[in-house]
Design an enzyme around this catalytic site. Structure first.
Site, PDB file in Angstrom:
ATOM      1  N   CYS A   1       0.968  -0.879   0.134  1.00  0.00           N
ATOM      2  CA  CYS A   1      -0.064  -0.025   0.016  1.00  0.00           C
ATOM      3  C   CYS A   1       1.061   1.560  -0.111  1.00  0.00           C
ATOM      4  O   CYS A   1       1.420   1.410   0.954  1.00  0.00           O
ATOM      5  CB  CYS A   1      -0.829  -0.181   0.868  1.00  0.00           C
ATOM      6  SG  CYS A   1      -2.198   1.913   1.324  1.00  0.00           S
TER       7      CYS A   1
ATOM      8  N   CYS B   1      -0.566   4.687   2.330  1.00  0.00           N
ATOM      9  CA  CYS B   1      -1.004   4.322   3.731  1.00  0.00           C
ATOM     10  C   CYS B   1      -0.198   3.103   3.950  1.00  0.00           C
ATOM     11  O   CYS B   1       0.519   2.614   4.141  1.00  0.00           O
ATOM     12  CB  CYS B   1      -2.064   4.582   4.363  1.00  0.00           C
ATOM     13  SG  CYS B   1      -3.469   3.938   3.479  1.00  0.00           S
ATOM     14  N   SER B   2      -1.117   2.071   4.116  1.00  0.00           N
ATOM     15  CA  SER B   2      -1.400   0.864   4.731  1.00  0.00           C
ATOM     16  C   SER B   2      -2.367   0.132   5.133  1.00  0.00           C
ATOM     17  O   SER B   2      -2.483  -0.826   5.911  1.00  0.00           O
ATOM     18  CB  SER B   2      -0.209   0.938   6.170  1.00  0.00           C
ATOM     19  OG  SER B   2      -1.375   1.039   7.374  1.00  0.00           O
ATOM     20  N   CYS B   3      -3.049   0.328   3.815  1.00  0.00           N
ATOM     21  CA  CYS B   3      -4.336  -0.597   4.125  1.00  0.00           C
ATOM     22  C   CYS B   3      -4.237  -2.274   3.845  1.00  0.00           C
ATOM     23  O   CYS B   3      -3.222  -2.370   2.962  1.00  0.00           O
ATOM     24  CB  CYS B   3      -5.101  -0.195   2.809  1.00  0.00           C
ATOM     25  SG  CYS B   3      -5.430   1.817   1.998  1.00  0.00           S
TER      26      CYS B   3
END
Length: 191
Positions: free
Chosen positions: A92, A95-97
Site C-alpha cells: 500500500c 498508507c497501510s491498507c
C-alpha cells in the site's frame, strides 16, 4: 505516535491497569494466529477445491465472506494467484491498507515507508531481503492496496501435498506468502 503509545502504556502499567506481557500476547496472537490463520484457510480451500478457487478469482469478497471472514479492512477483496510465470506482491504505497479480517494485524515493516516505496521500485530486491529468490524469467506483479480494494496473494501450492487435508495445507501458508513476501512452506520430510 509511538512515543505516545509507549507513554500511555507506561502510565497504565504503573497504575496496575494493564500487564505489558498480556498486551504483547494479544498482539502476537493477532499478528500470527487469528488473522493469518483465516487467510491460510482461504488459500488451503482454494488449493483443495477448484470450484472455490474459481469463485475466489471471480469474487474474492464473496468467497472469503462465505467462510465467515468479513469486517472492516476486508470488505472489498481481490485474490491474485501466483503461478510459474508470475509472482504477486502486495503493498500500500499511500498508507497501510491491509485486510485485517483475513491476515490479522499488519506487520510493522508493511507500514514502513522503505517497504512501501522499494516494493514498487525494486520488488526483486525486496523479495531477496525476505529470502525469496525467484527465477530470473519470473515476472513480479506489484498490487497497490487502497481503502477501496485489498489483495490476498494465493501462493503456489507446494509439490508433494496432494494427500494433505485442508488443515494440513493451511499449516503451509504463512502471512508473508499471502502478502507475496514469502512462499508457501514445503511439507515436512521434503527438501
Amino acid at each position: 505516535m509511538e512515543a505516545r503509545v509507549r507513554a500511555l502504556e507506561t502510565i497504565l502499567t504503573q497504575k496496575g491497569l494493564i500487564d505489558p506481557k498480556a498486551i504483547d500476547a494479544i498482539v502476537e496472537t493477532y499478528e500470527t494466529k487469528i488473522g493469518p490463520r483465516n487467510g491460510a484457510r482461504v488459500v488451503a480451500k482454494a488449493w483443495a477445491e477448484p470450484d472455490f478457487a474459481d469463485w475466489l478469482k471471480r469474487d474474492a469478497t464473496a468467497a472469503i465472506a462465505s467462510l465467515g471472514y468479513t469486517g472492516r479492512q476486508g470488505e472489498h477483496m481481490r485474490a491474485v494467484f501466483n503461478d510459474a510465470e508470475t509472482h504477486n506482491l502486495v503493498v500500500c504505497t499511500l498508507c497501510s491498507c491491509y485486510p485485517w479480517s483475513v491476515l490479522g494485524l499488519p506487520p510493522v515493516w508493511y507500514k514502513a515507508p522503505a517497504y512501501r516505496s522499494r516494493a514498487v521500485i525494486d520488488p526483486r530486491g525486496v523479495l531477496a531481503e525476505f529470502g525469496v529468490t525467484l527465477p530470473a524469467g519470473r515476472k513480479i506483479r506489484v498490487w497497490d492496496s487502497t481503502a477501496e480494494l485489498r489483495y490476498l496473494v494465493v501462493p503456489e501450492r507446494p509439490a508433494g501435498t496432494d494427500g494433505l487435508d485442508q488443515e494440513a495445507l493451511a499449516d503451509l501458508v504463512t502471512r508473508d506468502a499471502m502478502i507475496g513476501t514469502g512462499l508457501a512452506l514445503e511439507p515436512e520430510g521434503r527438501a
